[in-house]
Write an enzyme that holds these catalytic residues in place. Sequence first.
Site, PDB file in Angstrom:
ATOM      1  N   ASN A 248      74.476  77.268 -19.072  1.00 49.41           N
ATOM      2  CA  ASN A 248      75.508  76.237 -19.242  1.00 49.41           C
ATOM      3  C   ASN A 248      74.929  74.862 -19.562  1.00 49.41           C
ATOM      4  O   ASN A 248      75.493  74.117 -20.364  1.00 49.41           O
ATOM      5  CB  ASN A 248      76.432  76.174 -18.017  1.00 49.41           C
ATOM      6  CG  ASN A 248      75.696  75.877 -16.729  1.00 49.41           C
ATOM      7  OD1 ASN A 248      74.524  76.233 -16.560  1.00 49.41           O
ATOM      8  ND2 ASN A 248      76.381  75.253 -15.790  1.00 49.41           N
TER       9      ASN A 248
ATOM     10  N   GLY B 101      72.368  79.852 -10.875  1.00 49.90           N
ATOM     11  CA  GLY B 101      73.160  80.928 -11.453  1.00 49.90           C
ATOM     12  C   GLY B 101      74.134  81.500 -10.448  1.00 49.90           C
ATOM     13  O   GLY B 101      74.589  80.805  -9.530  1.00 49.90           O
ATOM     14  N   SER B 102      74.453  82.773 -10.596  1.00 51.01           N
ATOM     15  CA  SER B 102      75.489  83.417  -9.788  1.00 51.01           C
ATOM     16  C   SER B 102      74.976  83.770  -8.398  1.00 51.01           C
ATOM     17  O   SER B 102      73.768  83.901  -8.161  1.00 51.01           O
ATOM     18  CB  SER B 102      75.973  84.678 -10.486  1.00 51.01           C
ATOM     19  OG  SER B 102      74.965  85.676 -10.454  1.00 51.01           O
TER      20      SER B 102
ATOM     21  N   GLY C 291      71.369  85.307  -7.465  1.00 53.95           N
ATOM     22  CA  GLY C 291      70.612  84.505  -6.514  1.00 53.95           C
ATOM     23  C   GLY C 291      70.207  85.291  -5.287  1.00 53.95           C
ATOM     24  O   GLY C 291      69.084  85.165  -4.778  1.00 53.95           O
TER      25      GLY C 291
ATOM     26  N   GLU D 140      70.685  77.316  -6.446  1.00 58.74           N
ATOM     27  CA  GLU D 140      71.934  76.597  -6.726  1.00 58.74           C
ATOM     28  C   GLU D 140      72.875  77.602  -7.356  1.00 58.74           C
ATOM     29  O   GLU D 140      72.679  78.028  -8.489  1.00 58.74           O
ATOM     30  CB  GLU D 140      71.651  75.406  -7.644  1.00 58.74           C
ATOM     31  CG  GLU D 140      72.769  74.379  -7.647  1.00 58.74           C
ATOM     32  CD  GLU D 140      73.785  74.649  -8.738  1.00 58.74           C
ATOM     33  OE1 GLU D 140      74.830  75.282  -8.432  1.00 58.74           O
ATOM     34  OE2 GLU D 140      73.532  74.232  -9.880  1.00 58.74           O
TER      35      GLU D 140
ATOM     36  N   CYS E  93      78.758  74.150 -12.732  1.00 60.29           N
ATOM     37  CA  CYS E  93      78.689  74.614 -11.342  1.00 60.29           C
ATOM     38  C   CYS E  93      79.519  73.736 -10.424  1.00 60.29           C
ATOM     39  O   CYS E  93      80.159  74.217  -9.490  1.00 60.29           O
ATOM     40  CB  CYS E  93      77.234  74.625 -10.866  1.00 60.29           C
ATOM     41  SG  CYS E  93      76.155  75.722 -11.799  1.00 60.29           S
TER      42      CYS E  93
ATOM     43  N   GLU F 231      68.153  69.776  -5.470  1.00 58.35           N
ATOM     44  CA  GLU F 231      67.606  69.361  -6.747  1.00 58.35           C
ATOM     45  C   GLU F 231      68.106  67.945  -7.020  1.00 58.35           C
ATOM     46  O   GLU F 231      69.091  67.509  -6.428  1.00 58.35           O
ATOM     47  CB  GLU F 231      68.035  70.327  -7.848  1.00 58.35           C
ATOM     48  CG  GLU F 231      67.547  71.742  -7.577  1.00 58.35           C
ATOM     49  CD  GLU F 231      67.891  72.711  -8.680  1.00 58.35           C
ATOM     50  OE1 GLU F 231      67.130  72.768  -9.656  1.00 58.35           O
ATOM     51  OE2 GLU F 231      68.916  73.397  -8.554  1.00 58.35           O
TER      52      GLU F 231
END
Length: 480
Positions: free
Chosen positions: A151, A227-228, A232, A249, A283, A460
Amino acid sequence: MQDLYLNWIDGAWAEGGAGRMTVENPGTGQALAEQALADAADVDRAVTAARRVHESGVLTALRPVERGRMVRAMGAWLLDHHEDLARLLTLEQGKALWEARNEIRNAARYFEYYGNQAETLEGRQIPLGAGYMDFTVLEPYGVSAQIIPWNFPMEIAARSIAAGIATGNACVVKTSEMTPLTSHAFGLAAKAAGLPPGAVNVLTGWGHEAGAALASHPGVNQIVFTGSVGTGSAIAQAAARNIVPCVLELGGKSAAIVHADADLDAFLGDVRRGIFMNAGQICSAMSRIVVHRAVHDDLVERIAGLARSIDVGPGIDRDAPLKGMGAMASGPQLDRALALTARAEAEGARLVTGGRRLNIPGHFMDPTVLAGVDPASEIGQTEVFGPVVSVMAFEDEAEAIAIANGTDYGLVAGVFTRDLDRATRAAGRLRAGQVFVNEWFAGGVETPFGGYGKSGYGREKGREALWNYVQTKNVAIRLR
């Protein structure tokens, strides 16, 4: 633009052992270019190169300011090639050109910020009384594996590469197979900045092959993943087998609480950025709006009017900030968003506007507004990752907080009110890693970002991100 893009391993371009794939332009549905695919052997070569760099001490031997200058130089290279990179990003990801330009600038900003932070990391002296000298040293983990989503492929890769190199780690980056092309820039930027071969490696490969090989590689010392939840969790399990720390994340289902005294005109600008930018594939998207019943109907109509005003079509033709919206990144992503919307309507939500596929080539969805959404319904709980906003009503502050906190996620949340006491109370009670007050996406690269619950762990952005890339060594000396 090239016809074929390769992997960057140990300072050189390389084919991949898994063959090649065609990268699609989601704005047209047509082939864009070919990308070489890395396999497990290519991953091993990249990790071996990064491990050699780390063990040689070539990065840690530098004064931090020198390492920081290299990091900043990577950002400067991105800015020097800003327009070409933005156009390529739009073509492979689908977002509007004005958004792609912002993403390249933001990617460069991460290199600037973390380059400046490189020389600020310091240990501390611990008093143990007469006869002892005790101090701490911050050391890099070694090899940082970074698995990047589609994304924001440039921005998210930049924030982990910049922090990794600034702290003296060598990086192996696995891009998404959906958006691999622009990421070749990081190899070129690393070379231009004078980083040694192997300090930055950039691979593209299938998640089940290259991604799994990287996450489980015994030569990796730290993993960063965006990601998902499902992926994850698999990465965390692979890392746990090697006792490797992760930063995860994993998305969200974030809510904006809008009180009756909020500035509704200003809030529409937040909705535009919060859910309809990047076709909602964010996200931290404003995917739920929890609004006081006194202004609910008025706000629903305002949001619907905003959604209808957005010009949707190929991103390369949409250059005016906050006006146009581009394609969704893939056909399956579009199909999923449409299916979730259809099921929501079948379950009783009111489709105010949108909810349909545009009848043009490419993967386009009308900006969509759902009202009367049950907070416990599928659409109220599930991350759509598309331009779909769910509006829910509340009566009092306690109910609003309960709705906002009522999912498994906890990435961001927002409160919109003129009452600072109310906003402060809410900020303390909202279960989210970042709370916005009266502006969605307030903050910048300087502000820490990360979630609670199934939104993941670790941070992050900001100085807090740097602690994920270093470990503390204590040195205790008995003086004679």
